[in-house]
Design an enzyme around this catalytic site. Structure first.
Site, PDB file in Angstrom:
ATOM      1  N   PRO A  47      45.939  33.541  84.162  1.00 50.13           N
ATOM      2  CG  PRO A  47      44.591  32.791  85.909  1.00 50.13           C
ATOM      3  CD  PRO A  47      44.583  33.672  84.687  1.00 50.13           C
ATOM      4  CG  ASP A  48      50.785  28.167  84.070  1.00 46.61           C
ATOM      5  OD1 ASP A  48      50.089  27.558  83.237  1.00 46.61           O
ATOM      6  OD2 ASP A  48      51.911  27.796  84.442  1.00 46.61           O
TER       7      ASP A  48
END
Length: 79
Positions: A47-48
């Site tokens: 995930p970012d």
């Protein structure tokens, strides 16, 4: 007008360097490359949310610069 596109690997930079199109009778290519935290995370399946380190991101930029002489915009925000 500056044409910029995101790259996330040396391979994607090679694709961009080879990409061109006719527009209004003139050859159009990309002028600049862009590196974002979103795609740096996505290509690693993460995930970012700052799970990819700055060192890992800079390695991607290094890979890009090995194969392209286009300038690179580095998006250094935190997600």
């Amino acid at each position: 007008l500056v044409r910029t596109i995101e790259v996330h690997s040396g391979f994607s930079a090679l694709v961009v360097d080879a990409a061109s199109a006719q527009r209004n009778g003139q050859q159009a290519t990309f002028d600049c490359l862009w590196s974002s935290s979103l795609t740096s995370s996505a290509i690693k399946g993460k995930p970012d949310i700052e799970t990819v380190t700055t060192s890992e991101r800079l390695q991607i930029v290094d890979d890009v610069l090995e194969v392209s002489d286009k300038p690179v915009l580095y998006d250094g925000d935190t997600g």
